[in-house]
Design an enzyme around this catalytic site. Structure first.
Site, PDB file in Angstrom:
ATOM      1  N   ARG A 138       0.868  -1.367  -0.036  1.00 54.10           N
ATOM      2  CA  ARG A 138      -0.001   0.155  -0.034  1.00 54.10           C
ATOM      3  C   ARG A 138       0.807   1.265   0.136  1.00 54.10           C
ATOM      4  O   ARG A 138       0.802   2.037  -1.026  1.00 54.10           O
ATOM      5  CB  ARG A 138      -0.898  -0.141   1.301  1.00 54.10           C
ATOM      6  N   ASP A 139       1.460   1.617   1.126  1.00 59.01           N
ATOM      7  CA  ASP A 139       2.274   2.550   1.155  1.00 59.01           C
ATOM      8  C   ASP A 139       3.564   2.839   0.114  1.00 59.01           C
ATOM      9  O   ASP A 139       3.768   3.811  -0.383  1.00 59.01           O
ATOM     10  CB  ASP A 139       2.915   2.973   2.628  1.00 59.01           C
ATOM     11  N   HIS A 151       4.108   4.016  12.719  1.00 61.16           N
ATOM     12  CA  HIS A 151       4.541   3.970  11.402  1.00 61.16           C
ATOM     13  C   HIS A 151       5.501   4.958  11.063  1.00 61.16           C
ATOM     14  O   HIS A 151       5.459   6.184  11.115  1.00 61.16           O
ATOM     15  CB  HIS A 151       3.060   4.114  10.635  1.00 61.16           C
ATOM     16  N   HIS A 155       8.785   6.505   8.984  1.00 55.03           N
ATOM     17  CA  HIS A 155       9.432   6.920   7.488  1.00 55.03           C
ATOM     18  C   HIS A 155      10.993   7.115   7.622  1.00 55.03           C
ATOM     19  O   HIS A 155      11.230   7.713   8.794  1.00 55.03           O
ATOM     20  CB  HIS A 155       8.720   7.986   6.881  1.00 55.03           C
ATOM     21  N   CYS A 168       4.223   9.652   0.802  1.00 51.26           N
ATOM     22  CA  CYS A 168       2.997   9.949   0.682  1.00 51.26           C
ATOM     23  C   CYS A 168       2.792  11.085  -0.419  1.00 51.26           C
ATOM     24  O   CYS A 168       3.558  11.999  -0.429  1.00 51.26           O
ATOM     25  CB  CYS A 168       2.274  10.555   2.234  1.00 51.26           C
ATOM     26  N   ASN A 213       9.142   4.138   3.907  1.00 53.40           N
ATOM     27  CA  ASN A 213       9.211   3.527   5.255  1.00 53.40           C
ATOM     28  C   ASN A 213      10.460   2.951   5.638  1.00 53.40           C
ATOM     29  O   ASN A 213      11.517   2.715   4.766  1.00 53.40           O
ATOM     30  CB  ASN A 213       8.163   2.494   5.222  1.00 53.40           C
TER      31      ASN A 213
HETATM   32  N1  COA Z   1     -13.401   5.050  -2.890  1.00 50.23           N
HETATM   33  C1  COA Z   1     -13.873   5.274  -4.229  1.00 50.23           C
HETATM   34  N2  COA Z   1     -14.855   6.129  -4.372  1.00 50.23           N
HETATM   35  C2  COA Z   1     -14.906   7.187  -3.613  1.00 50.23           C
HETATM   36  C3  COA Z   1     -14.394   7.013  -2.246  1.00 50.23           C
HETATM   37  C4  COA Z   1     -13.691   5.812  -1.969  1.00 50.23           C
HETATM   38  N3  COA Z   1     -13.166   5.365  -0.848  1.00 50.23           N
HETATM   39  N4  COA Z   1     -14.756   7.919  -1.457  1.00 50.23           N
HETATM   40  C5  COA Z   1     -15.516   8.942  -2.289  1.00 50.23           C
HETATM   41  N5  COA Z   1     -15.507   8.160  -3.418  1.00 50.23           N
HETATM   42  C6  COA Z   1     -16.281   8.954  -4.429  1.00 50.23           C
HETATM   43  C7  COA Z   1     -17.899   9.157  -4.276  1.00 50.23           C
HETATM   44  O1  COA Z   1     -18.654   8.025  -4.327  1.00 50.23           O
HETATM   45  C8  COA Z   1     -17.917  10.224  -5.186  1.00 50.23           C
HETATM   46  O2  COA Z   1     -18.249   9.737  -6.322  1.00 50.23           O
HETATM   47  P1  COA Z   1     -19.587  10.353  -7.345  1.00 50.23           P
HETATM   48  O3  COA Z   1     -19.081  11.786  -7.689  1.00 50.23           O
HETATM   49  O4  COA Z   1     -19.633   9.618  -8.503  1.00 50.23           O
HETATM   50  O5  COA Z   1     -20.666  10.438  -6.493  1.00 50.23           O
HETATM   51  C9  COA Z   1     -16.848  10.995  -5.126  1.00 50.23           C
HETATM   52  O6  COA Z   1     -15.794   9.965  -4.819  1.00 50.23           O
HETATM   53  C10 COA Z   1     -16.614  12.340  -4.466  1.00 50.23           C
HETATM   54  O7  COA Z   1     -16.905  12.021  -3.116  1.00 50.23           O
HETATM   55  P2  COA Z   1     -16.366  12.841  -1.848  1.00 50.23           P
HETATM   56  O8  COA Z   1     -16.858  12.200  -0.717  1.00 50.23           O
HETATM   57  O9  COA Z   1     -16.908  14.161  -2.067  1.00 50.23           O
HETATM   58  O10 COA Z   1     -14.651  12.426  -2.120  1.00 50.23           O
HETATM   59  P3  COA Z   1     -13.696  13.656  -2.374  1.00 50.23           P
HETATM   60  O11 COA Z   1     -13.760  13.965  -3.517  1.00 50.23           O
HETATM   61  O12 COA Z   1     -13.724  14.663  -1.198  1.00 50.23           O
HETATM   62  O13 COA Z   1     -12.429  12.596  -1.896  1.00 50.23           O
HETATM   63  C11 COA Z   1     -11.277  11.111  -0.633  1.00 50.23           C
HETATM   64  C12 COA Z   1     -12.109  12.176  -0.553  1.00 50.23           C
HETATM   65  C13 COA Z   1     -10.910  10.822   0.879  1.00 50.23           C
HETATM   66  C14 COA Z   1     -12.034   9.934  -1.030  1.00 50.23           C
HETATM   67  C15 COA Z   1      -9.962  11.080  -1.521  1.00 50.23           C
HETATM   68  O14 COA Z   1      -9.427  12.491  -1.183  1.00 50.23           O
HETATM   69  C16 COA Z   1      -9.020  10.026  -1.403  1.00 50.23           C
HETATM   70  O15 COA Z   1      -9.460   9.289  -1.888  1.00 50.23           O
HETATM   71  N6  COA Z   1      -7.989  10.446  -0.425  1.00 50.23           N
HETATM   72  C17 COA Z   1      -7.003   9.244  -0.443  1.00 50.23           C
HETATM   73  C18 COA Z   1      -5.442   9.832  -0.407  1.00 50.23           C
HETATM   74  C19 COA Z   1      -4.494   8.766  -0.098  1.00 50.23           C
HETATM   75  O16 COA Z   1      -4.749   7.667  -0.096  1.00 50.23           O
HETATM   76  N7  COA Z   1      -3.332   9.300   0.336  1.00 50.23           N
HETATM   77  C20 COA Z   1      -2.344   8.378   0.819  1.00 50.23           C
HETATM   78  C21 COA Z   1      -2.521   7.569   2.069  1.00 50.23           C
HETATM   79  S1  COA Z   1      -2.357   8.369   3.581  1.00 50.23           S
HETATM   80 ZN    ZN Z   2       3.471   6.056   5.516  1.00 48.47          ZN
END
Ligand code: COA
Ligand code: ZN
Length: 321
Positions: free
Chosen positions: A21-22, A214, A216, A247, A256
């Site tokens: 994942r990371d 966790h 790095h 990240c 990490n």
């Molecule tokens: N998986 C898939 N789709 C997702 C989702 C998820 N976990 N969470 C939200 N969505 C979809 C929603 O269903 C929505 O779809 P639609 O437009 O078709 O209805 C759309 O995304 C927007 O939803 P919203 O709640 O407004 O999400 P957002 O655009 O504000 O994004 C996150 C928020 C958290 C989902 C996004 O920023 C993200 O995935 N971040 C993770 C980053 C990451 O992994 N960083 C590294 C690890 S720390």
């Molecule tokens: Zn990390």
């Protein structure tokens, strides 16, 4: 041999492998699903008991892990190995439950700036979602943990006040009912003194919680920080095979601590990990090959024991210095 002074270290620690994942999330070139599956299966045969296999985040946020469902469906589930996935919200938790993960790892950024950049929500909003994810996990009978990104240093806000971290942990433990809490040094800003004082204070304040670290290795303090965690009685660490990681939403983040470096150090110190280092090193080499880079100290130099064996066999001439 000089007898080591008895230190208050744990006798055994659990290492959670977070490379799939990371580590993979930072790779620009898409790693084919079958390669991810092959590497996770190989990791499952090293003695590791916890593998964070993917994340159920928005595919646009982390395109590399857009195959999360497929990865979970195709890996062999080795008995005794917990396959977890990172989730940021309820949607991610629903996907994770449907994919039959053994454990949901919620991530919440402890600093608002990182939370907004990483997950488009404030820390407070993320905690509200964490509460709902915890409930969702309970309903589905799936274990849930929480990890606080940037808790030991934020690239935008610097070091957070301890009180902020403690308040977040209190909310996780006392309001959300989460028993296992990860404290993350997302961009490698922490130092051993900070790790030790923070973890000692958290353990004192939440004696029933299980904490993990966790870490790095961005600034070369990763293993020192791990040891500081051991000093504070922590027996659960994340690490990433071949030192992959970072990240994408935190400037300057690199890998990490490498799992093989951590296992090597711990086993040399007599702290059991139950992980077979030779098997792990073989996977680290495969990871290196698959991504075309990545390295670790032990991959580069071999283990201390290999060196001793080679000397006995007269194969190595050590320099005079
Ligand atoms: N998986 C898939 N789709 C997702 C989702 C998820 N976990 N969470 C939200 N969505 C979809 C929603 O269903 C929505 O779809 P639609 O437009 O078709 O209805 C759309 O995304 C927007 O939803 P919203 O709640 O407004 O999400 P957002 O655009 O504000 O994004 C996150 C928020 C958290 C989902 C996004 O920023 C993200 O995935 N971040 C993770 C980053 C990451 O992994 N960083 C590294 C690890 S720390
Ligand atoms: Zn990390």
């Amino acid at each position: 041999m000089i007898a080591a002074a008895r230190m208050p270290w744990p006798e055994a620690v659990t290492v959670c492998e977070v490379g799939p994942r990371d580590g993979f999330q930072m790779e620009h070139a898409f790693i084919p699903t079958e390669v991810k599956v092959r590497l996770i299966n190989a990791l499952s045969r090293t003695g590791l008991r916890e593998i964070q296999a993917t994340s159920f985040v928005h595919p646009k946020a982390i395109p590399q892990l857009r195959d999360a469902e497929e990865v979970m469906a195709r890996i062999d589930r080795a008995p005794g190995v917990v396959y977890s996935a990172l989730v940021p919200n309820e949607r991610g938790a629903e996907r994770a439950v449907a994919a039959r993960v053994d454990r949901i790892d919620i991530v919440v950024s402890a600093s608002d700036s990182h939370s907004l950049s990483n997950a488009n929500m404030t820390t407070d909003e993320a905690m509200a979602r964490a509460g709902r994810v915890a409930a969702l996990g309970r309903e589905a009978g799936t274990d849930v943990t929480i990890g606080f990104a940037t808790a030991l240093g934020c690239p935008f806000e610097g070091f957070l006040p301890y009180a902020r971290v403690e308040a977040l942990v209190a909310r996780a433990v006392e309001e959300c009912g989460l028993a296992r809490v990860g404290i993350a040094d997302t961009v490698g800003m922490a130092n051993p003194a900070l790790v030790r004082t923070t973890m000692e204070a958290l353990r004192r304040r939440f004696p029933a919680a299980g904490f993990s670290l966790h870490l790095h290795n961005t600034r070369g303090m990763g293993l020192a920080n791990l040891l500081a965690g051991c000093d504070a009685g922590i027996a659960h660490f994340d690490a990433s095979v071949a030192g992959l990681g970072g990240c994408p939403y935190a400037p300057g983040a690199t890998g990490n601590i490498a799992t093989e470096d951590a296992v090597h150090m711990l086993e040399e110190m007599g702290i059991a990990t139950r992980i077979r280092l030779d098997a792990l090193l073989e996977v680290a080499r495969q990871v290196q090959e698959a991504v075309g880079h990545a390295e670790s100290a032990v991959l580069r130099a071999g283990t201390s024991r290999m060196l001793l064996g080679a000397r006995r066999d007269g194969q190595t001439k050590l320099g005079a210095s």
